[in-house]
Design an enzyme around this catalytic site. Structure first.
Site, PDB file in Angstrom:
ATOM      1  N   LYS A 215     -10.717   1.599  28.076  1.00 16.43           N
ATOM      2  CA  LYS A 215     -10.481   2.996  27.667  1.00 16.43           C
ATOM      3  C   LYS A 215     -11.548   3.933  28.211  1.00 16.43           C
ATOM      4  O   LYS A 215     -12.615   3.503  28.634  1.00 16.43           O
ATOM      5  CB  LYS A 215     -10.365   3.064  26.141  1.00 16.43           C
ATOM      6  CG  LYS A 215      -8.984   2.560  25.710  1.00 16.43           C
ATOM      7  CD  LYS A 215      -8.662   2.819  24.274  1.00 16.43           C
ATOM      8  CE  LYS A 215      -7.216   2.376  24.018  1.00 16.43           C
ATOM      9  NZ  LYS A 215      -6.900   2.297  22.596  1.00 16.43           N
ATOM     10  N   ARG A 250      -6.612  -6.010  21.243  1.00 14.70           N
ATOM     11  CA  ARG A 250      -5.529  -5.635  22.165  1.00 14.70           C
ATOM     12  C   ARG A 250      -6.148  -5.384  23.533  1.00 14.70           C
ATOM     13  O   ARG A 250      -6.946  -4.455  23.689  1.00 14.70           O
ATOM     14  CB  ARG A 250      -4.825  -4.382  21.628  1.00 14.70           C
ATOM     15  CG  ARG A 250      -3.637  -3.915  22.452  1.00 14.70           C
ATOM     16  CD  ARG A 250      -3.000  -2.685  21.816  1.00 14.70           C
ATOM     17  NE  ARG A 250      -1.867  -2.207  22.584  1.00 14.70           N
ATOM     18  CZ  ARG A 250      -1.962  -1.422  23.652  1.00 14.70           C
ATOM     19  NH1 ARG A 250      -3.137  -1.008  24.066  1.00 14.70           N
ATOM     20  NH2 ARG A 250      -0.872  -1.035  24.282  1.00 14.70           N
TER      21      ARG A 250
HETATM   22  N1  HH2 Z   1      -3.873   1.906  22.618  1.00 20.97           N
HETATM   23  C1  HH2 Z   1      -2.946   2.290  23.519  1.00 20.97           C
HETATM   24  C2  HH2 Z   1      -1.575   2.076  23.264  1.00 20.97           C
HETATM   25  N2  HH2 Z   1      -1.173   1.479  22.127  1.00 20.97           N
HETATM   26  N3  HH2 Z   1      -1.675   0.469  20.056  1.00 20.97           N
HETATM   27  C3  HH2 Z   1      -2.580   0.095  19.151  1.00 20.97           C
HETATM   28  N4  HH2 Z   1      -2.192  -0.491  18.002  1.00 20.97           N
HETATM   29  N5  HH2 Z   1      -3.932   0.293  19.344  1.00 20.97           N
HETATM   30  C4  HH2 Z   1      -4.424   0.882  20.477  1.00 20.97           C
HETATM   31  O1  HH2 Z   1      -5.656   1.053  20.597  1.00 20.97           O
HETATM   32  C5  HH2 Z   1      -3.471   1.306  21.453  1.00 20.97           C
HETATM   33  C6  HH2 Z   1      -2.087   1.073  21.210  1.00 20.97           C
HETATM   34  C7  HH2 Z   1      -3.382   2.950  24.772  1.00 20.97           C
HETATM   35  O2  HH2 Z   1      -3.715   2.011  25.753  1.00 20.97           O
HETATM   36  P1  HH2 Z   1      -2.718   1.527  26.895  1.00 20.97           P
HETATM   37  O3  HH2 Z   1      -1.474   0.934  26.293  1.00 20.97           O
HETATM   38  O4  HH2 Z   1      -3.448   0.639  27.811  1.00 20.97           O
HETATM   39  O5  HH2 Z   1      -2.404   2.849  27.707  1.00 20.97           O
HETATM   40  P2  HH2 Z   1      -1.205   3.888  27.726  1.00 20.97           P
HETATM   41  O6  HH2 Z   1      -1.064   4.505  26.366  1.00 20.97           O
HETATM   42  O7  HH2 Z   1      -1.620   4.887  28.778  1.00 20.97           O
HETATM   43  O8  HH2 Z   1       0.051   3.151  28.092  1.00 20.97           O
END
Ligand code: HH2
Length: 277
Positions: A215, A250
């Site tokens: 992040k 995660r």
């Molecule tokens: N972070 C993201 C998306 N979903 N769900 C939970 N429960 N906790 C988190 O910290 C979380 C999440 C964001 O990260 P990522 O999926 O890698 O990116 P993007 O939202 O750009 O797809």
């Protein structure tokens, strides 16, 4: 369904989006998504989290039709092939219903059931473990001016509300997993404070899921614009969270997380030599 006795469970991220901040566009094709899911499973993922709508700061949400168009073929490809539980990262009841039909067994709702009134009752009816995540505001505006008197106290108050909302929707408290939402409406200092005081977030007595993987706060701390260059920073947070007893991590790089957990648990004595294969 989720057992937490052997250290944190590793939730492998499978974003089927064109615009996710780290892996955007890489796994939109169902065959490639399946390949990656199987790779993560082989690397030791306990859950595969499928998301079709980026929550990247400043991003506009995909429409429901678009989200369905992205995730359903991938869930179909995974069904019967991936043996670990699949979670669906959505707040939309229709996406949840269709995903459940295709084998999804966990709800990961970054709006903590505030995004769609029908999602909570549906998760309750289906008896799904439900991740309730803290997010100040929404992804479009959340990073504009994050302010808290005490970020840990605010997140704990949010957790209390979220558990109350879940229980009014019929979701049993025993199915709820709480998540402080690292990077969702938080400055670098807010994120660090939440990680430093993660033990306090255990007050509601529910398992914690924490997502720090690649992040932007790590990018700012390390001066790394490229998310792929934030893996060591992610590993540092995973070791800390593992030591603090957090139940679910995660991550994008499952193998790295497994290594961190293995070494951390040997150091702390949580894992005995005979348990190492
Ligand atoms: N972070 C993201 C998306 N979903 N769900 C939970 N429960 N906790 C988190 O910290 C979380 C999440 C964001 O990260 P990522 O999926 O890698 O990116 P993007 O939202 O750009 O797809």
């Amino acid at each position: 369904m989720l057992g937490f006795d052997d250290g944190p469970l590793v939730v492998g991220i499978l974003n089927v989006t064109p615009d996710s901040f780290s892996d955007g566009g890489r796994f939109v094709d169902p065959a490639r998504a399946l390949e990656h899911a199987l790779r993560m499973e082989a690397d030791g993922a306990d859950v595969i989290d499928v998301g079709g709508c980026s929550t990247r700061p400043g991003s506009e949400p995909a429409t429901e039709e678009e989200e369905l168009r992205r995730v359903l073929p991938v869930l179909e490809a995974l069904e019967g092939r991936v043996t670990v539980p699949v979670s669906i990262d959505t707040w939309r009841s229709r996406v949840l219903a269709e995903a459940w039909d295709r084998g999804a067994a966990i709800l990961n709702d970054v709006t903590a059931l505030r995004g769609d009134d029908r999602t909570g009752p549906l998760a309750a009816e289906l008896g799904l473990p439900t991740v309730l995540m803290h997010m100040a505001d929404d992804p479009r505006t959340m990073q504009e001016r994050p302010r808290y008197d005490d970020v840990v106290a605010d997140v704990l108050a949010f957790f209390a509300d979220a558990l109350d909302r879940a229980s009014r929707a019929g979701v049993s408290c025993s199915q709820a997993v709480l998540d402080p939402g690292i990077g969702f409406g938080k400055t670098v200092e807010h994120n660090l404070e939440l990680l430093r005081r993660v033990a306090e977030l255990r007050a509601p007595g529910r398992p914690l899921l924490v997502g720090t993987s690649r992040k932007s706060f790590l990018g700012k701390l390390l001066d790394r614009a490229d998310p792929l260059e934030r893996e060591s920073g992610t590993a540092a947070t995973s070791a800390h969270l593992c030591r603090c007893g957090v139940e679910m991590l995660r991550v994008h790089d499952v193998r790295a997380a497994r290594d961190v957990i293995c070494v951390t648990r040997r150091i702390t004595g949580a894992e005995k030599e005979r348990e190492i294969r």
